[in-house]
Design an enzyme around this catalytic site. Structure first.
Site, PDB file in Angstrom:
ATOM      1  N   THR A   1       0.820  -1.208   0.000  1.00 27.13           N
ATOM      2  CA  THR A   1       0.000   0.000   0.000  1.00 27.13           C
ATOM      3  C   THR A   1       0.852   1.256   0.000  1.00 27.13           C
ATOM      4  OG1 THR A   1      -1.556   1.288   1.352  1.00 27.13           O
ATOM      5  CG2 THR A   1      -0.123  -0.214   2.512  1.00 27.13           C
TER       6      THR A   1
ATOM      7  N   TYR B   1      -1.777   0.372  10.102  1.00 33.66           N
ATOM      8  CA  TYR B   1      -2.010  -0.305   8.822  1.00 33.66           C
ATOM      9  C   TYR B   1      -0.774  -0.210   7.936  1.00 33.66           C
ATOM     10  CZ  TYR B   1      -3.651  -0.930   4.029  1.00 33.66           C
ATOM     11  OH  TYR B   1      -3.772  -1.338   2.724  1.00 33.66           O
TER      12      TYR B   1
END
Length: 340
Positions: A127, A152
């Protein structure tokens, strides 16, 4: 016969999280290209019906080493595409241990199963959150310092580190694909974003257009952007799935090379531009609720995608905001009919 053609005939591809949003599109892209695909998914956020007919499906956890070993043996798995994990940033802040468990600890178990089972190629769903908030303006390159600002992003970066170290120690190569904002749905209507309570802007907007939400929240109108709202790089999920097929071919063709590459179009749209596109496609007006900025939101995040285009010959086919919205809307309408 080329190495890729021989691999396609002889070996299977295991897709983790293949019943989820991006994973199910990757399964379709692989299947369409003639690869032998199998899926493992615990169905926490995925749906068994999203796995195409004829694709072997195993319901279970990627940390179940006995199950993964059995799949590798039964399907003669030669490569893994790893999508399984948790992806909601605010949730990672409120429950960091769950994210380090799902995204890091379980990825470690999966990587170990790959090494033990003789799987030499690994593609990781990473990501742009690994970059955090860039200190300089402009598109983000792969050499931009990775300084995640939430659990995250950190959980994904730690998995990138594990893959790097494993590739140095074993007969193993990998590709970490750093996604920007994934949106849209399969143009043929075979799969799409189906998770309830999703936070992706385009998903939220088309839900509002169909009356599933009363309004769409706009966080911040005073950013240093043309209209004051945040700008993001939206990539069609089918173009992203195709990038994974190309990454697989590259890993097989050059087994001594690993990669970490951005996946985006290299340009962005503001929140208001996205909502205007949804209004335009639906010929209606979505109600907008304006509020202040969220902590840590940068003004603009776009990808420098020159590397994946040049290395893999990746050529997006759906780089058009109205097309992305149209496909997302069509899938949302299908879901409405399915759930009646």
């Amino acid at each position: 016969m080329s190495a890729i053609a021989q691999f396609r005939v002889e070996r299977g591809i295991l897709v983790t999280g293949g019943a989820g949003y991006i994973g199910s599109h990757a399964v379709l892209a692989l299947k369409d290209a003639g690869w032998k695909v199998c899926v493992i998914d615990n169905l926490v956020t995925g749906f068994a019906w999203a796995v195409p007919e004829g694709v072997p499906f195993y319901e279970g956890d990627i940390a179940d080493s006995a199950l993964v070993a059995r799949i590798i043996a039964e399907q003669n798995v030669g490569a893994i595409l790893h999508f399984a994990g948790s992806v909601v940033v605010p949730e990672s802040v409120s429950d960091p241990l769950n994210y380090y468990s799902n995204n890091t600890v379980k990825s470690r178990a999966l990587i170990e199963s790959a090494v033990t089972g003789g799987v030499k190629h690994f593609i990781f769903s990473s990501t742009a959150a690994t970059y955090g908030t860039p200190e300089t303006e402009g598109p983000i390159t792969e050499t931009t310092p990775q300084k995640p600002i939430n659990p995250y992003g950190t959980s994904k970066l730690m998995t990138e580190w594990m893959l790097r170290d494993v590739a140095s120690a074993h007969d193993f190569n990998y590709c970490a694909l750093r996604y920007f904002n994934v949106a849209g749905a399969d143009p043929q209507g075979r799969t799409g974003q189906s998770t309830a309570g999703a936070t992706h802007l385009i998903k939220v907007a088309v839900e509002a257009a169909l009356g599933k939400r009363r309004s769409v929240a706009v966080f911040g109108t005073d950013f240093d952007t043309p209209d004051g709202t945040g700008v993001r790089d939206y990539i069609h999920v089918s173009d992203l799935a195709q990038a994974h097929v190309l990454a697989l071919e590259a890993l097989i063709d050059e087994p001594d090379q690993s990669h970490f590459l951005n996946c985006g179009y290299g340009h962005g749209y503001s929140v208001l531009e996205v909502l205007d596109a949804v209004d335009r496609v639906t010929n209606m007006q979505i109600e907008r609720q304006f509020s202040g900025r969220r902590a840590g939101d940068p003004a603009s995040l776009t990808a420098d995608s020159r590397a994946i285009r040049s290395r893999f010959g990746w050529t997006p086919r759906h780089d058009d905001l109205d097309t992305i919205v149209t496909h997302a809307l069509a899938w949302e309408r299908y879901l409405s009919q399915r759930l009646r």
